[in-house]
Motif scaffolding. Structure first.
Motif, short mmCIF file in Angstrom:
data_model
loop_
_atom_site.label_atom_id
_atom_site.label_comp_id
_atom_site.label_asym_id
_atom_site.label_seq_id
_atom_site.Cartn_x
_atom_site.Cartn_y
_atom_site.Cartn_z
N THR A 176 -22.09 -3.15 14.22
CA THR A 176 -21.03 -2.91 15.20
C THR A 176 -20.30 -1.62 14.83
N SER A 177 -19.25 -1.31 15.60
CA SER A 177 -18.57 -0.03 15.36
C SER A 177 -17.41 -0.20 14.38
N TYR A 178 -16.97 0.91 13.88
CA TYR A 178 -15.86 0.91 12.93
C TYR A 178 -14.60 0.32 13.57
N ASN A 179 -14.35 0.74 14.83
CA ASN A 179 -13.14 0.26 15.49
C ASN A 179 -13.19 -1.24 15.76
N THR A 180 -14.37 -1.72 16.07
CA THR A 180 -14.50 -3.17 16.28
C THR A 180 -14.19 -3.91 14.98
N VAL A 181 -14.64 -3.33 13.88
CA VAL A 181 -14.34 -3.95 12.59
C VAL A 181 -12.83 -3.97 12.37
N ARG A 182 -12.18 -2.86 12.61
CA ARG A 182 -10.73 -2.80 12.44
C ARG A 182 -10.03 -3.84 13.31
N SER A 183 -10.47 -3.91 14.54
CA SER A 183 -9.84 -4.85 15.47
C SER A 183 -10.04 -6.30 15.01
N ARG A 184 -11.27 -6.60 14.64
CA ARG A 184 -11.54 -7.98 14.21
C ARG A 184 -10.76 -8.31 12.94
N LEU A 185 -10.70 -7.36 12.06
CA LEU A 185 -10.00 -7.61 10.80
C LEU A 185 -8.51 -7.82 11.05
N HIS A 186 -7.97 -7.02 11.95
CA HIS A 186 -6.55 -7.14 12.30
C HIS A 186 -6.25 -8.56 12.77
N HIS A 187 -7.03 -9.01 13.75
CA HIS A 187 -6.77 -10.35 14.29
C HIS A 187 -7.09 -11.43 13.27
N ALA A 188 -8.14 -11.21 12.52
CA ALA A 188 -8.52 -12.23 11.53
C ALA A 188 -7.41 -12.40 10.50
N ARG A 189 -6.80 -11.31 10.08
CA ARG A 189 -5.73 -11.41 9.09
C ARG A 189 -4.56 -12.23 9.63
N LEU A 190 -4.20 -11.94 10.88
CA LEU A 190 -3.08 -12.68 11.47
C LEU A 190 -3.40 -14.17 11.56
N GLU A 191 -4.60 -14.46 12.04
CA GLU A 191 -4.98 -15.87 12.20
C GLU A 191 -5.09 -16.57 10.85
N PHE A 192 -5.62 -15.84 9.89
CA PHE A 192 -5.79 -16.44 8.57
C PHE A 192 -4.43 -16.75 7.94
N THR A 193 -3.51 -15.79 8.04
CA THR A 193 -2.19 -16.02 7.45
C THR A 193 -1.49 -17.21 8.13
N ALA A 194 -1.63 -17.27 9.44
CA ALA A 194 -1.00 -18.38 10.17
C ALA A 194 -1.61 -19.71 9.72
N ALA A 195 -2.92 -19.72 9.59
CA ALA A 195 -3.59 -20.96 9.16
C ALA A 195 -3.17 -21.33 7.75
N MET A 196 -3.07 -20.35 6.89
CA MET A 196 -2.67 -20.62 5.51
C MET A 196 -1.24 -21.15 5.45
N ARG A 197 -0.40 -20.55 6.29
CA ARG A 197 1.01 -20.98 6.31
C ARG A 197 1.07 -22.46 6.70
N GLU A 198 0.30 -22.79 7.69
CA GLU A 198 0.28 -24.17 8.15
C GLU A 198 -0.25 -25.12 7.07
N LEU A 199 -1.32 -24.67 6.43
CA LEU A 199 -1.95 -25.53 5.41
C LEU A 199 -1.04 -25.72 4.20
N THR A 200 -0.40 -24.64 3.79
CA THR A 200 0.48 -24.77 2.61
C THR A 200 1.69 -25.64 2.96
N ARG A 201 2.09 -25.58 4.20
CA ARG A 201 3.20 -26.44 4.63
C ARG A 201 2.79 -27.90 4.54
N GLU A 202 1.52 -28.17 4.89
CA GLU A 202 1.01 -29.55 4.79
C GLU A 202 0.93 -30.00 3.33
N VAL A 203 0.46 -29.07 2.49
CA VAL A 203 0.28 -29.42 1.08
C VAL A 203 1.63 -29.55 0.37
N MET A 204 2.55 -28.60 0.68
CA MET A 204 3.87 -28.60 0.03
C MET A 204 4.95 -28.69 1.09
N PRO A 205 5.20 -29.87 1.64
CA PRO A 205 6.14 -29.97 2.75
C PRO A 205 7.58 -29.69 2.29
#
Lengths: 205, 551
Positions: A176-205
């Motif tokens: 794929t293209s460089y820009n597609t990688v940047r775009s996917r990585l941008h969104h993936a980081r946001l989604e990953f952080t959100a998911a981690m926040r949720e999971l850590t909240r479950e683990v350490m309420p």
């Protein structure tokens, strides 16, 4: 929003593997192209740990990792004659891994199988039990968070954040293209952080 | 930073920002608790990633290694027998068609001389002996000097090779024996129907024929190896005696133990203390055995053709007739060119051959009835020059293998192909109308080298190849029914990989899956079914494949 418009800063390319290793892999590839199958066996020995780790990150905590590793090398053996040496062999190998992982993830998600089945625990490197336990816990959380990402975003995210590939290399590995990688990585980081926040909240309420 | 952008925070945590951007963000963070909280989340995520990076996935490497090893062995075997696979894969349709056409022409009865082949068939066979095909530094005990190529050997002969010597022997039952360096072996029994060897030291690799016989036994260091038809090696060294099998299986009598079967890809070591260890055949040894098999196949091909020619096209119970050793006319070639062994016929051979009962005379020993012969030049290249070095005994690694169904002695892909060259469907334009008085010699196909020639045969090549493919599939299906399909897997894979998807390629894929299932190799079977689902989304066997793969 286009990738260029994203506020994503430049991505720092990570250093490529040592030229010695790459040169050795390339020599093996040349031998494989000349029908030297024993070179393939050597290449397998050299790369299997990296492949297994990459696949484990890409597909998550699955119990059929053995099959995926096999599938990767079966594909690799077929694909090596088509490797023209325009990229590093490591990139080529990651491309094969990505294809195997994507196929598996799609197949897996079609099955909609209950993921609560606990696959075998992964081992943490080192001998410190406390650190090993922490790493195992971290690994579990990370893989649960990665499950929230789409397959393509996950591949880009894992390659950048866990395998240490630079964006250009990821673009080659994913076809794929460089820009597609940047775009996917941008969104993936946001989604990953959100998911981690949720999971850590479950683990350490 | 004018807005709370998490990706910038991530970049900050990953040290991807320039100095100016970094300073700006830090200023913003001082006055924005919300962003500080977000940054803390990002940092937790990154720490978790750091921990995940350090974990090592659990992979059952013994299983994966075995699969990859099998993959490598399969490739090695296919390389060693590439000429045969070329026939199987039908990629060289012309070669197959020409071979069959040549065979067809050879077997075509001559209306005028129908009675004459009888006289040729009645030629009494010469006495059967073992002989030296090629040797360096081989001597017979009690004699001075090295044995020359072509020397006849008899029961009771004790043979030795020097430290740099090696020998390739031809046994009376059409088996082949490679004697390694610094070896001492005795031909206890060297008859067409009974072979016994005693290895006192060194290394032998054997390609045993599938001939009916009383027995084929190798004795060494207390082990007695009983052979059916297989490829195996026996090594006697200071470590003990080792048996390694690369094809078929052998029964080994071990003193003080029950008989043990050693199967494909396995080896057994009886050490000096009488301890038995089982392990896996090394890739290097497999390569050696495959090469021995390839040489034996090449030699057999030459002999079979000579027998067919000598018997007027009648493929008799051939081994006894043909057990005369490799024709001495074989030229020596380097290994690369030798691999491409072939029989070449001039273009006019098929088109204008008026009388073809006696087309080829390859060996002086075979008497031939005088008759008008078509001019067919046969150029047979020598089998590969194979002198692999002795494989050092590696460390035996334990491995569990699924029990493989033993192939019957005659279970080869081509051995019993029914009417493989049935004349009628072969559209070779330049041949004289066919009479079916002479039984077709299908078994010749098994070992015959590729025939390259004959423009007239080209038009018929494709249909013929397809006919052979269907025969192969029929035979594979029959073997599947009998549970002896393992030998067909390579050929089936060749067919299944055909880029052009046809009902036949589809069937080949399914046969492979079923065969793996039959061999109790579920993972491979599921893999095949998965491939089937990918390749044939509207296939005939979808239900079967889906059931196998799971929901």
């Amino acid at each position: 929003m286009s990738a260029e418009a994203l506020p994503l800063p430049r991505l720092v390319p990570t250093p490529p593997p040592t030229t010695q290793v790459e040169a050795r892999l390339m020599r093996l590839v040349e031998r494989i192209k000349k029908d030297d199958v024993l070179a393939f066996e050597e290449l397998y020995r050299l790369t299997r740990d990296d492949v297994a780790r990459t696949l484990a990150h890409l597909v998550g905590r699955r119990s059929d990792l053995d099959d995926l590793v096999q599938e990767t090398y079966i594909r690799l053996l077929k694909a090596v004659p088509n490797f023209r040496g325009e990229s590093q062999f490591r990139t080529f190998l990651y491309r094969v891994c990505a294809n195997v992982a994507l196929m598996h993830l799609r197949w897996w998600r079609r099955r909609k199988e209950d993921l609560t089945d606990e696959p075998p625990e992964q081992e943490a490197a080192g001998h410190d039990p406390e650190r090993a336990a922490q790493a195992a816990q971290a690994s579990r959380l990370v893989h649960q968070a990665l499950e929230k990402l789409s397959a393509k975003k996950r591949v880009v995210f894992v390659y950048h954040e866990l395998c240490g590939l630079g964006p250009e290399e990821i673009a080659q590995a994913c076809g794929t293209s460089y820009n597609t990688v940047r775009s996917r990585l941008h969104h993936a980081r946001l989604e990953f952080t959100a998911a981690m926040r949720e999971l850590t909240r479950e683990v350490m309420p | 930073m004018t807005r709370h952008d998490e990706s910038v925070l991530w970049a900050y945590a990953a040290d991807e920002l320039g100095p100016g951007e970094k300073r700006g963000l830090e200023d913003h963070l001082d006055g924005c608790p919300e962003c500080r909280e977000q940054l803390a989340s990002v940092q937790i995520a990154r720490e978790a990633l750091e921990g995940a990076r350090a974990t090592i996935p659990q992979v059952t490497w013994s299983k994966v290694d075995e699969v990859i090893g099998a993959l490598v062995e399969k490739r090695l075997a296919s390389q060693a027998r590439r000429p045969m696979l070329l026939r199987l894969s039908f990629a060289g349709g012309l070669a197959v068609a020409a071979a069959a056409a040549a065979l067809f022409v050879l077997t075509r009865p001559e209306p005028v001389a129908v009675a004459e082949p009888v006289a040729m068939v009645n030629v009494p066979p010469r006495p059967v002996t073992a002989r030296v095909d090629r040797a360096e530094g081989l001597s017979r005990d009690g004699e001075h000097g090295s044995l020359l190529d072509g020397t006849e050997l008899h029961s009771g002969d004790a043979l030795s090779t020097t430290a740099s010597g090696k020998a390739f022997l031809h046994l009376p039952d059409l088996s082949h024996l490679r004697v390694g360096a610094a070896s001492h072996v005795t031909l206890t029994q060297a008859e067409a129907d009974d072979v016994a060897l005693a290895l006192e030291s060194g290394h032998v690799a054997v390609r045993a024929s599938h001939q009916d016989r009383k027995g084929f036994v190798v004795r060494s260091g207390g082990l007695t190896v009983h052979v059916v038809g297989t490829v195996f090696a026996v090594t006697k060294s200071t470590l003990g005696t080792e048996v390694a099998v690369s094809e078929g299986r052998v029964r080994v009598e071990v003193p003080g133990h029950d008989d043990v079967f050693v199967g494909l890809g396995e080896r057994l070591l009886l050490d000096a203390r009488g301890k038995v260890t089982r392990g896996k055949v090394t890739a290097a040894l497999t390569k050696e055995l495959d090469e021995v098999a390839a040489v034996a196949d090449a030699t057999m091909a030459v002999e079979t053709q000579a027998v067919v020619a000598a018997s007027g096209g009648q493929q008799s119970a051939p081994p006894l007739l043909s057990a005369q050793g490799t024709p001495r006319t074989l030229p020596r070639l380097d290994s690369k060119t030798a691999r491409s062994r072939q029989v070449s016929l001039p273009p006019d051979a098929l088109a204008s051959a008026p009388s073809t009962e006696q087309p080829v005379q390859q060996r002086d020993e075979v008497p031939v009835v005088q008759r008008v012969e078509p001019k067919i030049d046969v150029v047979i290249e020598e089998p590969p020059e194979v002198w692999p070095s002795m494989v050092p005994g590696g460390k035996a690694t334990f491995s569990k293998r699924e029990p493989m169904p033993a192939a019957p002695p005659d279970a080869t892909e081509w051995a019993s192909l029914p009417a493989a060259v049935e004349p009628v469907p072969v559209p070779v334009p330049a041949v004289v109308p066919v009479q079916t008085a002479v039984e077709p010699k299908q078994s010749k196909l098994r070992d015959e080298p590729e025939v390259v020639a004959a423009v007239p045969a080209r038009q018929g090549s494709k249909p013929l190849a397809r006919d052979l493919e269907s025969l192969f599939m029929e035979h594979a299906e029959a073997a599947l029914g009998q549970g002896t399909c393992e030998r067909f897997q390579v050929g089936l894979e060749d067919l299944a990989q055909d880029a052009q998807r046809t009902p036949r390629t589809e069937l080949a894929r399914i046969f492979r899956a079923r065969c793996f299932a039959l061999e109790l190799r579920p993972r491979q079977a599921i893999n095949e079914y998965r491939k089937y689902l990918e390749e044939y989304p509207r296939g005939r066997f979808l239900e079967e494949a889906r059931d196998a793969v799971g929901p």
